[in-house]
Design a protein around this motif. Structure first.
Motif: not given
Length: 308
Positions: A152-156
């Motif tokens: 999720k962090v990578l997507a953000i």
């Protein structure tokens, strides 16, 4: 006019030792950044990447990430790889923004820009290298956090830097140069992406790493969006009112490039008032967290008081 119920809170924020806090956190970030990117082969590209990454600056973006994670009960060490990655991405944006094809600046953070030292070709590649490495660094160095949160962090991060974020904002900014009919709505569209998207990502990433609830994410996103826009408004004001020595970069660039800015649209006083209004709303979003939110609230207030 400051709401009566907000006055005690603002007094509490003013009592918070933000200078010491930022100095301490910046030292931790600087050490982590230095360790995050050792020299490799070919040396030229690593030197160019390190030249800009370790050039100093406020380090507000990684500090926002760390502060948000701590607000929600997570340890700083857990969020540090993401905090470093955010500064890598921010540094990439500065290297590319300074290129002749973009804002064409010779100085950044008080010294020659990357392309002035290493040439345009290496500067472009240094920015590319930092962007790619940011994602690698998060994926390989974030420990004791679920894969779901890391993804999720990578997507953000991807969204913040792509066409829906920084890149899209920069394209619109370039398209609006020299135009006299740019509206406040268009200007806000630009800067919620060019400046605001990465600042929001700093807060959102820290929150996700700490397992934030949907309510937490909503409050913190509003906080981040407001300080992001306020940050840009103050940047526009300082471009007009501060010297190159104070800014660490060339003053008056917006005027010479015929950019659309908030002072040009509203005037300096109204622009300052708008920034202060955004920051007050940002501060109010975090009242529910009590004193734990003081670092983030004090950073918000600092944004409208800064001189560079």
């Amino acid at each position: 006019m400051i709401q009566t119920e907000l006055k005690p809170l603002l007094t509490s924020i003013s009592d918070f030792d933000l200078k010491t806090y930022l100095t301490t956190e910046k030292e931790l970030v600087e050490k982590a950044l230095d360790e995050s990117l050792p020299l490799g082969k070919p040396e030229k590209i690593y030197e160019a990447m390190r030249y800009s990454l370790l050039a100093g600056g406020k380090r507000l973006r990684p500090i926002l990430c760390l502060a948000t994670a701590q607000l929600l009960g997570e340890k700083k060490i857990i969020a540090m790889p993401t905090a470093c990655a955010l500064e890598m991405i921010h540094t990439m944006s500065l290297i590319h923004d300074d290129l002749p094809a973009m804002d064409n600046d010779d100085y950044r953070r008080g010294r020659l820009t990357n392309h002035k030292v290493y040439g345009e070709d290496i500067a472009i590649l240094a920015g590319d290298g930092l962007l790619a490495y940011a994602f690698e660094y998060v994926a390989e160095n974030t420990k004791n956090i679920s894969a779901e949160r890391i993804v999720k962090v990578l997507a953000i991060l991807g969204k913040a830097v792509g066409a829906e974020g920084l890149v899209g904002g920069q394209v619109m900014d370039l398209d609006c140069e020299g135009k006299s009919d740019v509206t406040a709505e268009t200007l806000t569209f630009i800067h919620r992406r060019k400046t605001g998207a990465l600042l929001e990502a700093c807060v959102s990433c820290g929150a996700v790493l700490a397992g934030a609830s949907s309510d937490d994410l909503t409050r913190l996103s509003i906080y981040a969006q407001n300080i992001g826009l306020a940050f840009q408004i103050i940047d526009d004001i300082l471009d007009v009112t501060a010297t190159s020595e104070e800014l660490g970069k060339t003053a008056g660039k917006d005027i010479s490039a015929q950019k659309a800015t908030y002072p040009k649209l509203w005037g300096i006083e109204t622009s300052q008032a708008k920034a202060e209004e955004l920051v007050k709303d940002a501060i109010e979003q975090l009242v529910v967290y009590g004193e734990k939110a003081l670092p983030l609230q004090a950073i918000a207030q600092y944004i409208v008081q800064r001189k560079n």
